[in-house]
Motif scaffolding. Structure first.
Motif, short mmCIF file in Angstrom:
data_model
loop_
_atom_site.label_atom_id
_atom_site.label_comp_id
_atom_site.label_asym_id
_atom_site.label_seq_id
_atom_site.Cartn_x
_atom_site.Cartn_y
_atom_site.Cartn_z
N UNK A 126 0.81 -1.22 0.00
CA UNK A 126 0.00 0.00 0.00
C UNK A 126 0.84 1.27 0.00
N UNK A 127 2.15 1.11 0.15
CA UNK A 127 3.04 2.28 0.19
C UNK A 127 2.90 3.09 -1.10
N UNK A 128 2.57 4.36 -0.96
CA UNK A 128 2.43 5.24 -2.11
C UNK A 128 1.08 5.17 -2.80
N UNK A 129 0.21 4.25 -2.36
CA UNK A 129 -1.11 4.13 -3.00
C UNK A 129 -1.99 5.33 -2.64
N UNK A 130 -2.91 5.67 -3.53
CA UNK A 130 -3.80 6.81 -3.31
C UNK A 130 -5.18 6.35 -2.87
N UNK A 131 -5.90 7.26 -2.19
CA UNK A 131 -7.27 6.99 -1.80
C UNK A 131 -7.43 6.06 -0.61
N UNK A 132 -6.39 5.90 0.21
CA UNK A 132 -6.48 5.03 1.38
C UNK A 132 -7.26 5.71 2.49
N UNK A 133 -8.14 4.95 3.15
CA UNK A 133 -8.91 5.49 4.28
C UNK A 133 -9.01 4.43 5.36
N UNK A 134 -9.21 4.90 6.59
CA UNK A 134 -9.47 4.01 7.71
C UNK A 134 -10.72 4.52 8.41
N UNK A 135 -11.83 3.78 8.24
CA UNK A 135 -13.14 4.25 8.72
C UNK A 135 -13.42 5.68 8.26
N UNK A 136 -13.10 5.92 6.99
CA UNK A 136 -13.39 7.22 6.40
C UNK A 136 -12.31 8.26 6.60
N UNK A 137 -11.30 7.95 7.42
CA UNK A 137 -10.22 8.91 7.67
C UNK A 137 -9.12 8.66 6.63
N UNK A 138 -8.83 9.63 5.78
CA UNK A 138 -7.79 9.42 4.77
C UNK A 138 -6.40 9.36 5.41
N UNK A 139 -5.54 8.54 4.83
CA UNK A 139 -4.16 8.48 5.33
C UNK A 139 -3.24 8.09 4.19
N UNK A 140 -1.95 8.38 4.43
CA UNK A 140 -0.90 8.06 3.46
C UNK A 140 -0.03 6.96 4.03
N UNK A 141 0.15 5.89 3.29
CA UNK A 141 0.98 4.79 3.77
C UNK A 141 2.43 5.01 3.34
N UNK A 142 3.32 5.00 4.32
CA UNK A 142 4.75 5.06 4.03
C UNK A 142 5.36 3.73 4.42
#
Length: 619
Positions: free
Chosen positions: A193-209
């Motif tokens: 998931x590193x660098x993937x776009x549109x990631x969310x956790x229960x609706x909270x967006x986040x950036x995977x490093x």
């Protein structure tokens, strides 16, 4: 001394674990609180090889071991449940007074120490495997290579999981809960998931490093975990807290890293990468100096990931990567600094660790053993590596040197730079990075830690021991503790202090700075070991009224302040403050002469320790 055998025999002699209420240790002896004195076989305990003598005072049964009491105490912990939680403190009371940088380095050193040999060994294996692949001795598409690569790469890849254990022990958190958190950070379905776009956790967006090989995120989250566990254990009912606590901690901690730490890290990394990219475009030598000097600092804090997109974009647009050239200088400079430690240090353990760390750094670019195990804890070699890397990086950047492939900077990866840019500047930059870092480390040096396993040096000269205190010098026989008074632990003298300060009686190294501050051991360059023990039984004060000003392994000069203590408060608590100053390795200094009695000031001669050679010649 067979520490495990001594521990087992002593435990048996005092009536077994069930007869011991608690046990602690001071500088020289194990101190047992006994349930039934009649169950102690006192003659048997005294006869144990390694036991100097025994004493009974203050409701304690004391077994005098000498300098190796910490090792015996540790073995006692392995064969009984007595040790955990009984030692008054394992934290240097002066620790809060250190600046934030020094406290950070001390923490990193403590967390990485148990991992160093595994890091060094697998890093060296990685270096040899890289060399074999570079020179065509092994094909990278074979199953043999894949197995060897996994063997050499797995530990550094899953480093957060190893750090989870050491961090949990350091911060007193649950080890396996920390392990579960770290496992989630490097879980196979998470890393893609590193660098993937549109990631969310229960609706909270986040950036995977990427948390692979990372250091700071797991340390930070385990520190927070330790507080969360204390809170939950206090609030949850005993019937459910043992399984609800880890469940709640993991459920909160892992998303917290992904949602908070990841985006912050990505944001800072992006700003840093874009800023340095702009500098490279406008002032290349400055960009090269920053990349060459601070790259390893970026790695420590996980900020280096911000450069990966820049490397990729530059390569896609131009087919070359300018920013990566100075990183070669950064890697080789830190490797050269650890090589300087290898050459200069007299510490056996440090030298044996520096050897594989040097090779893995130069050949494969695996600098973790060098940085975390040696350069950063010693401080100065790390700084010298930054200086050499900055100089080399600036020169390489001026030469417009670039890579034609995305490679891990190392000695074996240098062909990726050959023929790309000005090769004279490449050579000058690499030589500058290596030579400057190496020579600064060798010439200016660092504080060599004490090798506790090293045999004592042979004393060639008599040693004048100067008084470490102001007060009245008295004979050792006037000390109220019979172990000191009888010279069981060593010969010397004592001082009845008139003021609360202990100063170094000679130039040397702190061999042992006891956490409670009541005693300190010093080692002279000629091998003499001197114990300064403030008062009798003052270990029971648990550090109250004492303030240690130095730390183990620190070099000190004659007259340097070592300890401050409150004489009046210690007396008011009912303790004798007469302070023995003794030579503990009598095999090297068997005789004491020219002993002074009466009023004395610190720095004035207290006695002369005669070397074994001098005594032999006199006979």
């Amino acid at each position: 001394m067979d520490h495990s055998r001594v521990a087992a025999d002593v435990l048996k002699g005092v009536g077994g674990e069930e007869n011991v209420k608690s046990v602690v240790h001071c500088m020289t002896r194990l101190r047992f609180a006994i349930r039934d004195d009649a169950k102690i076989d006192k003659a048997a305990v005294k006869a144990i090889p390694g036991v100097i003598t025994t004493a009974e005072a203050g409701g304690q049964y004391q077994v005098v071991i000498g300098n190796e009491v910490p090792e015996v105490y540790a073995e006692l912990g392995k064969i009984s449940g007595l040790v955990a939680g009984t030692q008054t403190t394992t934290v240097d009371p002066d620790e809060p007074k250190k600046n934030l940088f020094n406290r950070f380095i001390s923490m990193i050193a403590a967390l990485f120490t148990p991992l160093l040999w595994a890091l060094a060994g697998t890093g060296l294996l990685k270096a040899f495997l890289s060399a074999a692949a570079t020179f065509g001795w092994i094909a990278t598409d074979t199953s043999t290579y894949l197995v060897l690569n996994a063997l050499s790469d797995a530990f550094i890849n899953f480093l957060p999981m190893a750090l989870a254990i050491t961090a949990a022990r350091y911060f007193k958190a649950s080890e396996w809960t920390s392990f579960a958190i770290a496992g989630a950070l490097v879980y196979p379905t998470i890393t893609p998931l590193v660098g993937a776009e549109g990631l969310t956790f229960f609706g909270i967006p986040f950036t995977m490093v990427s948390y692979v090989s990372s250091v700071i995120p797991i340390i930070l989250i385990v520190w927070l975990q330790s507080y969360a566990e204390k809170f939950l254990y206090a609030k949850l009912h005993s019937s459910v807290r043992r399984f609800l606590t880890p469940m709640i901690v993991v459920l909160i901690a892992v998303p917290l890293v992904f949602v908070v730490v990841g985006p912050i890290s990505a944001l800072l990394s992006g700003w840093l990468g874009e800023g340095i990219g702009w500098i490279f475009a406008n002032v290349p030598w400055l960009g090269g100096a920053i990349m060459g000097g601070l790259w390893q600092v970026f790695v420590i804090f996980g900020l280096h990931w911000g450069f990966v997109p820049l490397f990729t974009l530059e390569f896609q647009a131009t087919g070359q990567i300018l920013l990566i050239g100075p990183v070669f200088a950064a890697v080789l400079a830190q490797s050269a600094a650890v090589a300087g430690v290898w050459v200069r240090t007299r510490d056996k353990k440090l030298k044996s660790l520096a050897a594989p760390a040097t090779l893995s750094g130069f050949l494969a670019g695996i600098t973790e053993p060098a940085i975390y195990g040696i350069n950063l804890p010693l401080k100065r070699p790390f700084i010298f590596g930054i200086i050499g890397g900055a100089l080399g990086g600036a020169i390489i950047a001026i030469g417009g040197v670039f890579s034609t492939a995305f490679v891990v900077p190392s000695g074996l990866a240098l062909p990726a730079l050959f023929g790309n840019g000005n090769m004279v500047f490449l050579g000058l930059g690499l030589v500058a990075a290596i030579v400057v870092s190496f020579l600064l480390t060798v010439i200016l040096g660092f504080k060599d830690p004490v090798d506790e396993d090293a045999p004592a040096a042979v004393a060639n000269n008599d040693l004048e021991v100067r008084s470490p205190l102001d007060g009245t010098a008295v004979g050792l026989s006037e000390v109220s503790d019979p172990v000191f008074a009888g010279g069981v632990l060593g010969k010397g003298a004592a001082v009845l202090p008139s003021s609360g300060a202990v100063y170094a009686p000679f130039d040397g190294v702190v061999a042992a700075a006891f956490p409670t501050g009541h005693a300190i051991g010093l080692r002279h360059a000629d091998g003499a070991e001197v114990l300064i023990h403030i008062g009798v039984d003052t270990v029971k004060l648990n550090g109250q009224h004492f303030s240690m000003k130095v730390e183990s392994g620190q070099a000190v000069t004659a007259g340097q302040l070592l300890i401050e203590f409150d004489v009046d408060a210690i007396k008011a608590a009912g303790y004798d403050v007469t302070t023995p100053v003794i030579i503990t390795n009598a095999e090297l200094y068997p005789e004491i002469t020219s002993q002074v009695t009466g009023p004395i000031s610190h720095g004035e001669p207290l006695y002369l320790a005669k070397s074994v050679e001098a005594v032999a010649l006199a006979k």
